[in-house]
Design a protein around this motif. Structure first.
Motif, mmCIF file in Angstrom:
data_model
loop_
_atom_site.group_PDB
_atom_site.id
_atom_site.type_symbol
_atom_site.label_atom_id
_atom_site.label_comp_id
_atom_site.label_asym_id
_atom_site.label_seq_id
_atom_site.Cartn_x
_atom_site.Cartn_y
_atom_site.Cartn_z
ATOM 1 N N PHE A 70 11.133 36.856 -8.727
ATOM 2 C CA PHE A 70 11.109 36.552 -9.698
ATOM 3 C C PHE A 70 10.309 34.632 -10.109
ATOM 4 C CE2 PHE A 70 11.260 34.665 -14.293
ATOM 5 C CZ PHE A 70 10.263 34.247 -14.841
ATOM 6 N N PHE A 71 11.632 33.850 -9.714
ATOM 7 C CA PHE A 71 12.025 32.491 -10.011
ATOM 8 C C PHE A 71 10.440 32.658 -8.391
ATOM 9 C CE2 PHE A 71 16.266 33.320 -11.906
ATOM 10 C CZ PHE A 71 15.550 33.198 -12.581
ATOM 11 N N HIS A 72 11.330 32.637 -6.628
ATOM 12 C CA HIS A 72 9.863 32.295 -6.323
ATOM 13 C C HIS A 72 8.695 32.343 -6.217
ATOM 14 C CE1 HIS A 72 9.273 31.461 -2.371
ATOM 15 N NE2 HIS A 72 7.847 31.957 -2.134
ATOM 16 N N HIS A 73 8.805 33.465 -6.840
ATOM 17 C CA HIS A 73 6.858 33.774 -7.586
ATOM 18 C C HIS A 73 6.707 32.805 -8.852
ATOM 19 C CE1 HIS A 73 3.479 36.608 -6.551
ATOM 20 N NE2 HIS A 73 3.235 35.970 -8.500
ATOM 21 N N PHE A 74 7.647 32.904 -9.732
ATOM 22 C CA PHE A 74 6.952 31.726 -10.656
ATOM 23 C C PHE A 74 6.414 30.164 -10.178
ATOM 24 C CE2 PHE A 74 8.594 28.968 -13.816
ATOM 25 C CZ PHE A 74 7.373 28.697 -15.156
ATOM 26 N N TYR A 75 7.226 29.704 -9.707
ATOM 27 C CA TYR A 75 7.894 28.756 -8.767
ATOM 28 C C TYR A 75 6.569 28.384 -7.479
ATOM 29 C CZ TYR A 75 12.232 27.703 -11.443
ATOM 30 O OH TYR A 75 12.818 27.301 -12.909
ATOM 31 N N ALA A 76 7.003 29.433 -6.321
ATOM 32 C CA ALA A 76 5.499 29.295 -5.902
ATOM 33 C C ALA A 76 4.073 29.182 -6.894
ATOM 34 C CB ALA A 76 5.441 30.216 -4.940
ATOM 35 N N GLY A 77 4.129 29.989 -7.290
ATOM 36 C CA GLY A 77 2.434 30.628 -7.962
ATOM 37 C C GLY A 77 2.019 28.537 -8.695
ATOM 38 N N LEU A 78 3.187 27.595 -9.657
ATOM 39 C CA LEU A 78 3.493 27.077 -10.413
ATOM 40 C C LEU A 78 2.524 25.798 -8.971
ATOM 41 C CD1 LEU A 78 6.116 26.670 -12.461
ATOM 42 C CD2 LEU A 78 3.525 26.732 -13.320
ATOM 43 N N ARG A 79 3.347 26.118 -8.023
ATOM 44 C CA ARG A 79 2.733 24.852 -7.010
ATOM 45 C C ARG A 79 1.254 25.409 -6.807
ATOM 46 N NH1 ARG A 79 2.806 25.798 -1.022
ATOM 47 N NH2 ARG A 79 3.035 24.019 -0.154
ATOM 48 N N HIS A 80 0.927 26.460 -6.549
ATOM 49 C CA HIS A 80 0.106 27.188 -6.246
ATOM 50 C C HIS A 80 -1.809 26.122 -6.620
ATOM 51 C CE1 HIS A 80 0.332 28.677 -1.602
ATOM 52 N NE2 HIS A 80 1.268 29.695 -2.487
ATOM 53 N N LEU A 81 -0.740 26.533 -8.605
ATOM 54 C CA LEU A 81 -1.622 26.169 -9.632
ATOM 55 C C LEU A 81 -2.155 24.140 -9.434
ATOM 56 C CD1 LEU A 81 -0.979 28.448 -12.228
ATOM 57 C CD2 LEU A 81 -2.874 28.420 -11.138
ATOM 58 N N GLY A 82 -0.690 23.914 -8.835
ATOM 59 C CA GLY A 82 -0.814 22.161 -8.999
ATOM 60 C C GLY A 82 -1.925 21.997 -7.446
ATOM 61 N N GLN A 83 -1.914 22.867 -6.623
ATOM 62 C CA GLN A 83 -3.229 22.432 -5.236
ATOM 63 C C GLN A 83 -4.297 23.040 -5.582
ATOM 64 O OE1 GLN A 83 -0.338 24.870 -2.169
ATOM 65 N NE2 GLN A 83 -0.013 23.227 -1.691
ATOM 66 N N ASP A 84 -4.377 23.546 -6.282
ATOM 67 C CA ASP A 84 -5.569 23.726 -7.036
ATOM 68 C C ASP A 84 -6.082 22.600 -7.415
ATOM 69 O OD1 ASP A 84 -5.491 26.635 -5.616
ATOM 70 O OD2 ASP A 84 -5.371 27.864 -7.625
ATOM 71 N N VAL A 85 -5.821 22.126 -8.225
ATOM 72 C CA VAL A 85 -6.159 20.526 -9.210
ATOM 73 C C VAL A 85 -5.828 19.537 -8.372
ATOM 74 C CG1 VAL A 85 -6.321 22.030 -11.070
ATOM 75 C CG2 VAL A 85 -4.330 20.755 -9.967
ATOM 76 N N HIS A 86 -5.897 19.820 -6.668
ATOM 77 C CA HIS A 86 -5.586 18.799 -5.805
ATOM 78 C C HIS A 86 -4.924 18.177 -5.831
ATOM 79 C CE1 HIS A 86 -9.518 20.036 -4.010
ATOM 80 N NE2 HIS A 86 -9.890 19.835 -5.506
ATOM 81 N N TRP A 87 -3.492 19.277 -6.350
ATOM 82 C CA TRP A 87 -2.250 17.912 -6.468
ATOM 83 C C TRP A 87 -1.361 18.340 -4.795
ATOM 84 C CZ3 TRP A 87 3.230 19.539 -8.023
ATOM 85 C CH2 TRP A 87 3.696 18.648 -8.159
ATOM 86 N N MET A 88 -0.405 17.025 -4.770
ATOM 87 C CA MET A 88 0.055 17.384 -3.323
ATOM 88 C C MET A 88 -0.516 18.003 -2.013
ATOM 89 S SD MET A 88 3.791 16.969 -4.311
ATOM 90 C CE MET A 88 4.994 16.470 -4.980
#
Length: 129
Positions: A82-100
């Motif tokens: 659960f925690f991995h999916h949550f944090y990795a999902g936030l990371r992927h969302l950030g990458q979708d808006v060209h962050w990191m």
């Protein structure tokens, strides 16, 4: 025009244990696996919810079941995906808006995701134990 190497003459590495994946790939694969685990656990979670809402006695009985150490270990094991999916999902969302999106920043964010996973799971384990 460059001469192409035939497919059968290319070097092959079929041993998956010797392939060293970059940390970005590991986090991405774990994100997919954690989503699968969470999806497969939906029927059990819905059953627990339905049981807890059916009557007061069923709620208390389910509460007694979750006081034992085996269900607590199962909850801790389920909290990791659960925690991995949550944090990795936030990371992927950030990458979708060209962050990191640069390689070094992406590696850093992958490490941050793994550290946050471990810390969150340990805090959750401490809280329910």
């Amino acid at each position: 025009m460059a001469k192409k190497t035939p497919i059968r003459n290319r070097p092959k590495n079929l041993n998956l244990l010797t392939i060293r994946l970059p940390i970005n790939a590991v986090v991405s694969i774990l994100h997919r696996m954690s989503g699968m685990v969470l999806f497969l656990m939906i029927p059990l979670l819905i059953w627990c919810l339905q049981t807890s809402l059916s009557s007061e006695q069923a709620f208390l009985a389910l509460g007694e079941v979750f006081q034992h150490w085996v269900p607590k270990l199962m909850l801790i094991a389920l909290s990791c995906p659960f925690f991995h999916h949550f944090y990795a999902g936030l990371r992927h969302l950030g990458q979708d808006v060209h962050w990191m999106t640069t390689l070094n920043k992406a590696r850093f964010s992958s490490r941050v995701v793994l550290v946050l996973d471990a810390c969150s799971a340990l805090i959750f384990a401490y809280y329910i134990w």
